[in-house]
Motif scaffolding. Structure first.
Motif, PDB file in Angstrom:
ATOM      1  N   GLU A  66       0.937  -1.307  -0.009  1.00  0.00           N
ATOM      2  CA  GLU A  66       0.109  -0.011  -0.168  1.00  0.00           C
ATOM      3  C   GLU A  66       0.718   1.413   0.022  1.00  0.00           C
ATOM      4  O   GLU A  66       0.438   2.225  -0.583  1.00  0.00           O
ATOM      5  CB  GLU A  66      -1.000   0.176   1.174  1.00  0.00           C
ATOM      6  CG  GLU A  66      -2.125   1.136   1.017  1.00  0.00           C
ATOM      7  CD  GLU A  66      -3.154   0.929   2.216  1.00  0.00           C
ATOM      8  OE1 GLU A  66      -4.109   1.543   1.853  1.00  0.00           O
ATOM      9  OE2 GLU A  66      -2.777   0.421   3.296  1.00  0.00           O
ATOM     10  N   ALA A  67       1.971   1.277   0.738  1.00  0.00           N
ATOM     11  CA  ALA A  67       2.894   2.301   0.603  1.00  0.00           C
ATOM     12  C   ALA A  67       3.259   2.472  -0.527  1.00  0.00           C
ATOM     13  O   ALA A  67       3.517   3.745  -1.280  1.00  0.00           O
ATOM     14  CB  ALA A  67       3.932   2.220   1.586  1.00  0.00           C
ATOM     15  N   GLN A  68       3.827   1.473  -1.167  1.00  0.00           N
ATOM     16  CA  GLN A  68       4.204   1.556  -2.685  1.00  0.00           C
ATOM     17  C   GLN A  68       3.169   2.344  -3.746  1.00  0.00           C
ATOM     18  O   GLN A  68       3.443   2.878  -4.523  1.00  0.00           O
ATOM     19  CB  GLN A  68       4.774   0.293  -3.223  1.00  0.00           C
ATOM     20  CG  GLN A  68       5.240   0.153  -4.778  1.00  0.00           C
ATOM     21  CD  GLN A  68       6.648   0.979  -4.868  1.00  0.00           C
ATOM     22  OE1 GLN A  68       7.134   1.299  -3.994  1.00  0.00           O
ATOM     23  NE2 GLN A  68       7.031   0.591  -5.983  1.00  0.00           N
ATOM     24  N   LYS A  69       2.075   1.739  -3.374  1.00  0.00           N
ATOM     25  CA  LYS A  69       0.674   2.385  -4.331  1.00  0.00           C
ATOM     26  C   LYS A  69       0.741   3.878  -4.267  1.00  0.00           C
ATOM     27  O   LYS A  69       0.377   4.477  -5.298  1.00  0.00           O
ATOM     28  CB  LYS A  69      -0.455   1.575  -3.924  1.00  0.00           C
ATOM     29  CG  LYS A  69      -1.532   2.158  -4.529  1.00  0.00           C
ATOM     30  CD  LYS A  69      -2.891   1.507  -3.989  1.00  0.00           C
ATOM     31  CE  LYS A  69      -4.347   1.939  -4.677  1.00  0.00           C
ATOM     32  NZ  LYS A  69      -5.359   1.348  -4.102  1.00  0.00           N
ATOM     33  N   TYR A  70       1.020   4.494  -2.888  1.00  0.00           N
ATOM     34  CA  TYR A  70       0.513   5.773  -2.834  1.00  0.00           C
ATOM     35  C   TYR A  70       1.889   6.597  -2.685  1.00  0.00           C
ATOM     36  O   TYR A  70       2.228   7.803  -2.445  1.00  0.00           O
ATOM     37  CB  TYR A  70      -0.032   6.083  -1.403  1.00  0.00           C
ATOM     38  CG  TYR A  70      -1.504   5.650  -1.712  1.00  0.00           C
ATOM     39  CD1 TYR A  70      -2.308   6.365  -2.519  1.00  0.00           C
ATOM     40  CD2 TYR A  70      -1.911   4.508  -0.926  1.00  0.00           C
ATOM     41  CE1 TYR A  70      -3.576   5.832  -2.611  1.00  0.00           C
ATOM     42  CE2 TYR A  70      -3.174   3.969  -0.943  1.00  0.00           C
ATOM     43  CZ  TYR A  70      -4.140   4.498  -1.679  1.00  0.00           C
ATOM     44  OH  TYR A  70      -5.435   4.338  -1.833  1.00  0.00           O
TER      45      TYR A  70
END
Length: 235
Positions: A66-70
C-alpha cells in the motif's frame, strides 16, 4: 486522485556532516513527514505525508504494497514482548523465537522498494527490571537483521528519554542505528533534551501529539482534563 508509484531502488543509509545526521534514500535526503497506525494511506499522501510506521509486522507485506501504491515509505515495526505483559528477557527460548520471527520477515521483505527502516519493538523498557538483558537482545537481533539486510537502518523505540535510557542505549546497542523517541507534549524540545541526556546517535520522533494524561495536572475535581480540539491544535 492519482499517485505515482515510487521507483525507489532500495538503499537507505545515514550520513553525518557538520549539521548533523541525514537519512538518505538512494543517496537523496529523505526527511520523514510521517504518521503512525492504520489510517488511510491515500489521505496521508494527499496531505503531504511521505512515510508511516507500524507497531507490528503481521501485515507487513500488505502495508508495504500500500505504501508503494501511494508513493510512501514505511518503517516496519516488530512487536517485542513487554515484561509487564509477562515476557521474560531471561528466557533464551523466548528470545530465540522472537528473533526468528523478525528474521523471517526481514528475509522475505528486505528488497521491497517501499521499505525505509526496521524498528525493533516499542517501549519495552517501561517498567522492565531486565533492562540490560532487553538491550542486549535488541542489539543481537539488530546485528542479525543487518547481516541479512545491509541496505536499511535498524531502530528501536523508547518512551521518552530519561538519561538512564539514553545511557543504556548507547552502552548496550552499538548495532542499532537510530533511537526512536515517543514524546507528546515534549516534542518541541526533544532534540535538546536528547543531547543533554547524552544522545549521540540519530533519533526519530516516532510518536508525538497533544499532552498525554501523564503530562497534565488534575483539575479542581481531581480529574484529568481533556483538552479541546482547538487547544490540542495549538500545541
Amino acid at each position: 486522485q492519482m499517485f505515482a508509484i515510487s521507483a525507489f531502488g532500495g538503499v537507505v543509509s545515514l550520513e553525518k556532516d557538520e549539521s548533523g545526521f541525514k537519512l538518505l534514500r538512494d543517496g537523496e535526503p529523505f526527511f520523514i513527514k510521517g504518521a503512525g497506525g492504520g489510517g488511510p494511506k491515500g489521505l496521508l499522501a494527499g496531505i503531504g505525508g511521505n512515510s508511516f510506521r507500524t507497531w507490528g509486522a503481521k501485515t507487513a507485506q500488505a502495508e508495504l504494497d500500500e505504501a508503494q501504491k501511494y508513493g510512501l515509505a514505511a518503517t516496519i515495526g516488530f512487536w517485542f514482548g513487554h515484561q509487564k505483559h509477562g515476557f521474560d528477557y531471561s528466557n533464551r527460548e523466548a528470545l530465540e523465537r522472537q528473533k526468528r520471527d523478525v528474521l523471517k520477515v526481514v528475509r522475505e521483505l528486505k528488497d521491497h522498494p517501499a521499505l525505509l527502516i526496521w524498528a525493533l519493538g516499542n517501549e519495552m523498557e517501561s517498567g522492565n527490571t531486565q533492562r540490560e538483558a532487553m538491550w542486549r537482545h535488541i542489539n543481537d537481533v539488530a546485528m542479525a537483521v543487518k547481516a541479512i539486510d545491509p541496505n536499511h537502518p535498524v531502530m528501536t523505540v523508547v518512551a521518552g528519554i530519561p538519561r538512564a535510557t539514553v545511557e543504556e542505549f548507547n552502552r548496550f546497542c552499538p548495532n542499532v542505528d537510530i533511537l526512536g523517541i515517543n514524546t507528546y507534549a515534549g516534542s518541541g524540545s526533544v532534540g535538546g533534551r536528547y543531547r543533554k541526556a547524552g544522545g549521540v546517535k540519530p533519533y526519530i520522533v516516532t510518536e508525538f501529539g497533544p499532552p498525554g494524561q501523564w503530562e497534565v495536572k488534575k483539575n479542581a475535581f481531581g480529574c484529568l482534563p481533556e483538552l479541546t480540539s482547538a487547544e490540542k491544535a495549538g500545541r
